[in-house]
Design an enzyme around this catalytic site. Structure first.
Site, short mmCIF file in Angstrom:
data_model
loop_
_atom_site.label_atom_id
_atom_site.label_comp_id
_atom_site.label_asym_id
_atom_site.label_seq_id
_atom_site.Cartn_x
_atom_site.Cartn_y
_atom_site.Cartn_z
N GLU A 189 0.80 -1.22 0.00
CA GLU A 189 0.00 0.00 0.00
C GLU A 189 0.84 1.28 0.00
OE1 GLU A 189 -2.93 0.01 3.08
OE2 GLU A 189 -3.94 -1.78 2.34
N GLU A 369 -5.61 -8.68 0.85
CA GLU A 369 -6.25 -8.23 2.09
C GLU A 369 -7.72 -7.96 1.83
OE1 GLU A 369 -4.49 -4.99 4.29
OE2 GLU A 369 -2.46 -5.74 3.95
C1 GCO Z 1 -3.57 -1.58 5.66
C2 GCO Z 1 -2.52 -2.60 5.96
C3 GCO Z 1 -2.86 -3.48 7.11
C4 GCO Z 1 -3.99 -3.01 7.98
C5 GCO Z 1 -5.33 -3.41 7.44
C6 GCO Z 1 -6.49 -2.94 8.29
O1 GCO Z 1 -4.34 -1.76 4.74
O2 GCO Z 1 -3.67 -0.58 6.36
O3 GCO Z 1 -2.05 -3.32 4.89
O4 GCO Z 1 -1.66 -3.47 7.78
O5 GCO Z 1 -3.86 -3.51 9.25
O6 GCO Z 1 -5.51 -2.88 6.17
O7 GCO Z 1 -6.55 -1.54 8.31
#
Ligand code: GCO
Length: 462
Positions: A189, A369
């Site tokens: 990200e 994710e």
């Molecule tokens: C993000 C990260 C994760 C987070 C998840 C929940 O997207 O911020 O990759 O580390 O913990 O997304 O917010």
């Protein structure tokens, strides 16, 4: 990712039911589909001072008073650094086919440069070997935000040099683990580093500096491209970026909202997709930033060719859509989870997956994710009933299934997260795991969603 949103009345019930299974219906995924779960190093490992690990920007940030909820830090987290073998057994019991984790740069190079720390390499070697022994495929993220503090002290991602240090670090890992890690993800990200770390300032390093932010966006992508090239030079495995993508819809029928949603999409999605997959930054975003922006001035000849080095797969992380009004503000349309920035909208999963395939061609996709936080409670009888997570996951998996049916080359899906963990500025209050972590004892308890997920994996469908 917290956003400041105002709320509109919901025009209709969420359309999760479109494509979701009716009673008795079955949604089977293609044979060989990969079912997994994801974590990241700083969020679960703890052991912040062990075996030669250096400091990261998240150590600095979380130890700074007022930066995280309750002053929480990742010093202990879920103690995975010590409990990794038991955690791998849990993964095997769930039937996971893929485990996405991240490697802590400051464990490998305490100061972000120079000779690698053997004890850090050994930890990940044991982890990866342990995964293979249990029939689970490792997917390693090279950078999930824990930049060595020493590199931050020389400018961090504002310093072009950091991208080259990252490529050297990546090469160390390719040489030491390349024979046993089939899939590498470069930067997790980049947009969140840009927006949360440099625009809003509620993630490390905690700045509010738009000029710096977009220069950082470029350097993170340069780092990604350099790592892709390093992998090609040293040989093994597949590689791609991990991007959090957000469908951006106009909040109303006006031409202004349509225009604003398009620009919002530029900043949220095309700033990272066009560069990596087409070799150019989106013209509307560059125009909006202006020709004298630090980003524009920071793009050297040949950079975009590096950024666009051919990738093997694209990792998509989907949590929420955006609705954009005529003034460019975002409005909320669907119910949110415990995270106020997350609107629950499963069709957004379908929209983003099909859109990537439509606009960028048939690059293999993995969802790395997807999930939601809840204030889960360990009941007296030892169970954790997270029914809300089950419906969330079921609806999003059904949307992904529909995308596959419409030709999207999706090869795997990872729940965020395997374990409850340190949710950045939110500390430990939000629980995102399939597995409950009782922090005082570090006991693990499978939530109802974990038992449910085991059956999904066994059936390869819903
Ligand atoms: C993000 C990260 C994760 C987070 C998840 C929940 O997207 O911020 O990759 O580390 O913990 O997304 O917010």
């Amino acid at each position: 990712m917290s956003m400041h949103t105002r709320r509109l009345p919901s025009p209709a019930a969420p359309s999760a039911a479109d494509g979701a299974p009716g009673p008795g219906a079955e949604l089977r995924f293609p044979a060989g589909f990969g079912w997994g779960a994801a974590t990241s190093a700083y969020q679960i490992e703890g052991a912040a001072k062990e075996d030669g690990r250096g400091e990261s920007v998240w150590d600095t940030f979380s130890r700074t008073p007022g930066r995280t909820r309750n002053g929480d830090t990742g010093d202990v987290a879920a103690d995975h650094y010590h409990r990794w073998a038991d955690d791998l057994d849990l993964m095997r019991d769930l039937g996971l086919g893929s485990y996405r984790f991240s490697i802590s740069w400051p464990r490998i190079q305490a100061d972000g440069t120079g000779a690698p720390n053997q004890r850090g390499l050994d930890f990940y070697r044991r982890l990866v070997d342990g995964l293979h022994e249990r029939g689970i495929s490792p997917m390693a993220t090279l950078f999930h935000w824990d930049l060595p503090q020493a590199l931050q002290d020389t400018g961090g991602w504002e310093n072009r040099d950091t991208a080259y240090r990252f490529a050297e670090y990546a090469e160390v890992l390719f040489r030491h683990l390349g024979d046993r890690v089939p899939v590498w993800l470069t930067i997790n990200e980049p947009k969140t580093v840009v927006q949360n770390g440099y625009l809003e300032g509620h993630h490390a390093p905690g700045f509010q500096d738009p000029q710096a932010a977009y220069l950082v966006a470029h350097h993170l992508q340069l780092a990604h491209g350099l790592a892709v090239r390093a992998l090609r030079a040293t040989g093994a495995g597949r590689i791609g970026p991990a991007l959090n993508l957000h469908p951006c819809y106009p909040a109303d029928d006006s031409a202004e909202a349509a225009r604003a949603a398009r620009l919002h999409d530029g900043y949220e999605n095309r700033l990272y997709l066009d560069s990596i997959l087409k070799g150019s930054y989106p013209a509307d975003v560059l125009a909006d930033l202006g020709p004298d922006s630090r980003m524009a001035r920071g793009i050297a000849d040949g950079d975009l060719e590096i950024v666009a080095s051919p990738i093997d797969l694209l990792a998509v992380q989907y949590y929420t859509p955006y609705y954009v009004d005529g003034e460019g503000g975002t409005v909320s349309r669907w119910p949110t989870s415990q995270a106020d920035w997350q609107q629950i909208y499963p069709d957004g999963m379908y929209d983003i997956l099909t859109r990537v395939t439509r606009d960028y061609g048939p690059v293999p996709l993995t969802v790395t994710e997807n999930g939601l936080p809840q204030a889960d409670v360990l009941a007296a009888d030892g169970t954790v009933d997270d029914a809300g997570r089950i419906s969330f996951l079921r609806d999003h998996m059904a949307a992904a299934h529909r995308a596959v049916g419409d030709g999207v080359p999706l090869e795997s899906y990872h729940v965020w997260s395997l374990l409850d963990n340190f949710e950045w500025a939110e500390g430990y209050e939000q629980r995102w795991g399939l597995v409950y972590v009782d922090y005082p004892t570090q006991r693990r308890v499978l939530k109802r969603s974990a038992h449910w997920y085991r059956e999904v994996i066994r059936a390869n469908g819903l």
